[in-house]
Enzyme design. Structure first.
Site: not given
Ligand code: PMP
Length: 371
Positions: A112, A177, A201
């Site tokens: 990520w 994040d 989540k």
């Molecule tokens: N950052 C992290 C740490 C994630 O786990 C995720 C999704 N798994 C995201 C960003 C992206 O999130 P979204 O799908 O809501 O854009």
């Protein structure tokens, strides 16, 4: 057609067992019941609540107030309720924070953060502070660029099972994040200048991203930043520059109050520790069967990742787990292996069932009996 959709809905409802999916966290039964009741309330259903009404404003104010209590957010921070995924903030952060600077520092710790870095490179000259896969050097080794507009960190690498348990004190604003560990741990806002998280989540459903930003970082968005992504304009409009995600805000409101009634963030942190300790203990006891790639100090309490010593048995493991109702344990496609997600809404009974399964699987493998 109608009967087919109701059959599909029934299948969804009645799927037995427990999901450990990383993509979306389970909601506690009390919250689901509350949300279901609010959805079915005829003309006053939450599904059609206009964002322009006093009722919605009250909902938004209460949601923000509860979030502020739970995380002890200082007054100088603004809370934004934005539509779109956390991924939108991979662009939103550089667009809003670079100001007159061109450089930003990023910690590369897994899937990520790599996605955040790739997006930021479209706007900024990105330097990598620390690079890790399963191992992160001591924070004092980090090469944070003093001229960077900010330093970005992914507090919990959802796909890699790696978590930063402390936030470093830096000379530049620290941005985190926290999509997969938001509200699972207390935060130190003396070290953090901006936190963002998608809510699907740990506190609700997809469609809402919360941004908590020090107001000292406002007023510096790039002139071409879309207005709906401009933190300053959204703060001035109280996150209602466009239609906010009303339903996900409602669910987050219920989840935040659920968390508060259970003892708040310290209680969530204790539960995460208890569950992940039980899981890692079972993995360590079965060390001939399981391997845990992330070094102990950085193991995630929320998304423990592991592999089978004999990786050829992975499909068999998944099949055996599903047969007893333990679903969605496959690792992220870019990482492989296996992964358990222990978000706030997971029931202890689900974790107990999984731990029991891991122990039984390891026992049978060591006796050479297959599954
Ligand atoms: N950052 C992290 C740490 C994630 O786990 C995720 C999704 N798994 C995201 C960003 C992206 O999130 P979204 O799908 O809501 O854009």
């Amino acid at each position: 057609m109608a009967s087919r959709s109701s059959a599909e809905a029934a299948t969804l409802r009645s799927e037995p067992g427990f999901s450990f999916s990383a993509a979306a966290g389970p909601l506690p039964p009390e919250v689901i019941a509350d949300v279901a009741e609010a959805c079915g309330a005829g003309a006053s259903s939450i599904l059609s609540l206009p964002f322009t009404t006093p009722a919605f404003r009250r909902l938004q104010e209460e949601t923000e107030a509860c979030l502020r209590r739970l995380l002890a957010i200082p007054d100088r921070f603004r809370v934004l309720f934005l539509a779109g995924g956390a991924s939108a903030q991979f662009a939103g952060v550089p667009m809003n924070l670079l100001g007159t600077k061109e450089r930003a520092s990023y910690v590369e710790s897994g899937c990520w953060s790599r996605r955040a870095i790739a997006e930021a490179r479209r706007y900024a000259d990105v330097s990598i502070v620390a690079c890790a896969s399963g191992h992160i050097s001591d924070v004092t080794d980090w090469q944070v660029d003093r001229h960077a507009a900010y330093c970005h960190l992914t507090s919990n690498e959802t796909a890699d099972g790696l978590q930063f348990h402390d936030f470093p004190a830096l000379d530049v604003p620290l941005v985190a994040d926290m999509t997969s560990d938001f509200l699972t741990r207390p935060l130190d806002f003396t070290r953090l200048s901006l936190v963002y998280a998608g809510t699907q989540k740990t506190i609700g459903t997809p469609g809402l991203t919360i941004v908590i930003v020090d107001e000292g970082l406002l007023q510096r968005a790039h002139a071409k930043t879309p207005r709906v992504m401009d933190y300053t304009q959204q703060a001035e409009a109280e996150s209602r520059l466009c239609t906010p995600p009303v339903f996900p805000i409602f669910v987050a409101h219920r989840m935040l109050h659920w968390i508060e009634a259970r003892g708040g963030v310290p209680a969530m942190a204790c539960a995460a520790k208890r569950r992940s300790d039980a899981l890692y203990a079972a993995l360590e006891e079965g060390e001939e069967t399981f391997t845990t790639p992330v070094e102990r100090a950085h193991r995630s309490l929320i998304n423990p990742c592991f592999r089978l010593a004999d990786e050829a048995q992975t499909a068999l493991f998944l099949h055996a787990a599903e047969a007893v109702g333990l679903r969605d344990l496959r690792g992220h496609p870019e990482v492989g292996g296996l992964r358990v997600s222990l978000y706030n809404g997971i029931a202890d009974i689900a974790v107990d069932a999984l731990v029991g399964f891991l122990r039984a699987f390891a026992r049978r493998r060591s006796r050479g009996k297959g599954v």
